[in-house]
Design an enzyme around this catalytic site. Structure first.
Site, PDB file in Angstrom:
ATOM      1  N   GLU A  24      29.427  -5.702  45.468  1.00  0.00           N
ATOM      2  CA  GLU A  24      30.416  -4.895  46.195  1.00  0.00           C
ATOM      3  C   GLU A  24      29.722  -3.831  47.034  1.00  0.00           C
ATOM      4  O   GLU A  24      28.525  -3.579  46.892  1.00  0.00           O
ATOM      5  CB  GLU A  24      31.387  -4.246  45.221  1.00  0.00           C
ATOM      6  CG  GLU A  24      30.739  -3.219  44.314  1.00  0.00           C
ATOM      7  CD  GLU A  24      31.753  -2.271  43.690  1.00  0.00           C
ATOM      8  OE1 GLU A  24      32.292  -1.445  44.447  1.00  0.00           O
ATOM      9  OE2 GLU A  24      31.971  -2.354  42.471  1.00  0.00           O
ATOM     10  N   LYS A 158      35.771   1.247  33.910  1.00  0.00           N
ATOM     11  CA  LYS A 158      35.243   2.602  34.049  1.00  0.00           C
ATOM     12  C   LYS A 158      35.787   3.499  32.926  1.00  0.00           C
ATOM     13  O   LYS A 158      36.970   3.446  32.601  1.00  0.00           O
ATOM     14  CB  LYS A 158      35.602   3.173  35.419  1.00  0.00           C
ATOM     15  CG  LYS A 158      34.918   2.453  36.577  1.00  0.00           C
ATOM     16  CD  LYS A 158      35.238   3.099  37.906  1.00  0.00           C
ATOM     17  CE  LYS A 158      34.495   2.434  39.045  1.00  0.00           C
ATOM     18  NZ  LYS A 158      35.005   1.079  39.374  1.00  0.00           N
TER      19      LYS A 158
END
Length: 301
Positions: A24, A158
Site C-alpha cells: 500500500e 491497528k
C-alpha cells in the site's frame, strides 16, 4: 478504459509469471514523515526482493493507477502534499478526475486483484473504531476482505481500534482470520492479545493452500494473516493501553473524525511513546513483507 501502468520491475515479473507482493501507499503519505516514509518504503521493497518476490507499491498519480512505482515516483509521492487517501468509495473518482491518491488496504486489494496479484503486505488493517456503536465508524477494509480474493498479511488490526468488535465483524463476514505461528491474535505493536485465534497456521505453504482452496470452492473474498511483530520490537499492551486512551480522549475533545482519526491517533502515539511506535511500525511492516513474499512464492508454485 482504465488508465493503468506497471513499473518495469512488475511488468517483467508479469511476463515471466514470477511471484509479486502488493504494497500500500498510505503508509508513505499518511503514516510517516519524510524522509522516513521513503526510506521505509524502500526497505520494505528490498525485503520482498531479498525473499525472492517482486514488490508492487500501488498508488494513483495524475489519474493513472500505478502497479509498482519507479524510484523517482516513490520519492515524488513521499514528498507530495494533499494526496488523497483512497478507499473503495473514492478510488475511481480520483482516477477519473486525474488526481493523486495513496491506497488504503481496501483500495490496494482492489488494485492488486485487477493486476492478478494474490498477496498483499501491510502494517495493520482498519476496522471498528472505539465508539462505533454511536459513530458507525467502521473501515471499508473489512468488507473488502470479504469480497476481494487477496491474502492480506498484517500484524492484526491497528491497536487504536476496538479489536474484539473488529474480529467479530470479520467472523460475521466470513473472513478467515489466521494467526501465524501462535494461538492468540497479535495486537499490532504487541505480539499477543487476549483474543484467541480462530485459525492458526505455521507455514507459508499452508497459508497459500488455504487461499487456493477457497478459490477452488468458489468462495468469495480473501483471508487475513495476523503475523506477530518480532519480539525484540514489540511494545507491551501494558505500556500502550494508557497512551492509546489518552490519544483517543484528545481526538474526541478536538472533534477529529472520519479519515482524520487514524493519522491523528498514530501521530499522538508517536509523540507519547517518544518515537518507539514508529520504530515498531517499521519493524512489523518489514516482517509482514517477508512473510508475504514467502506466501507469494508458495502460491505461484
Amino acid at each position: 478504459m482504465i488508465p493503468i501502468a506497471y513499473s518495469a520491475e512488475v511488468a517483467a515479473a508479469r511476463e515471466t509469471n514470477a511471484p509479486i507482493v502488493a504494497l500500500e501507499s498510505t503508509i508513505i503519505t499518511h503514516g510517516m514523515p519524510y524522509p522516513q516514509n521513503v526510506q521505509t518504503a524502500e526497505l520494505v521493497e528490498s525485503d520482498v526482493r531479498a525473499a525472492g518476490s517482486t514488490p508492487a507499491t500501488i498508488a494513483v498519480l495524475d489519474g493513472t493507477l500505478h502497479i509498482g512505482l519507479e524510484p523517482e515516483q516513490l520519492l515524488q509521492l513521499g514528498q507530495a502534499n494533499d494526496v488523497a487517501k483512497l478507499s473503495r468509495a473514492d478510488m475511481a473518482a480520483c482516477i477519473a478526475q486525474g488526481g493523486n491518491g495513496a491506497t488504503t488496504v481496501a483500495a490496494t486489494m482492489i488494485a492488486a486483484h485487477m493486476a492478478g496479484i494474490k498477496v498483499f503486505a501491510t502494517g495493520g488493517i482498519g476496522g471498528v473504531h472505539k465508539g462505533a456503536e454511536n459513530s458507525f465508524d467502521i473501515s471499508a477494509d473489512l468488507q473488502e476482505l470479504a469480497q476481494t480474493p487477496v491474502t492480506v498479511v498484517a500484524a492484526g488490526a491497528k491497536a487504536i481500534l476496538d479489536l474484539p468488535k473488529t474480529f467479530e465483524v470479520l467472523e460475521t463476514l466470513g473472513v478467515p482470520v489466521i494467526a501465524f505461528g501462535q494461538d492468540t491474535l497479535p495486537a499490532f505493536w504487541s505480539r499477543t492479545s487476549e483474543i484467541p485465534a480462530p485459525l492458526r497456521m505455521d507455514t507459508a505453504a499452508d497459508v497459500a493452500q488455504a487461499q487456493l482452496m477457497r478459490a477452488a470452492m468458489g468462495v468469495s473474498g480473501g483471508q487475513l494473516i495476523c503475523n506477530p511483530i518480532p519480539a525484540n520490537d514489540e511494545i507491551s499492551v501494558e505500556v500502550l493501553s494508557p497512551i492509546i486512551s489518552q490519544a483517543l480522549t484528545e481526538a474526541e475533545v478536538q472533534g477529529i473524525s472520519a479519515k482524520d482519526v487514524t493519522p491523528f491517533l498514530l501521530g499522538r502515539i508517536f509523540e507519547l511513546t517518544k518515537g518507539r511506535s514508529l520504530d515498531a511500525n517499521i519493524a512489523l511492516v518489514r516482517n509482514n513483507a517477508r512473510l508475504a513474499a514467502e506466501i507469494s512464492i508458495k502460491m505461484q508454485k
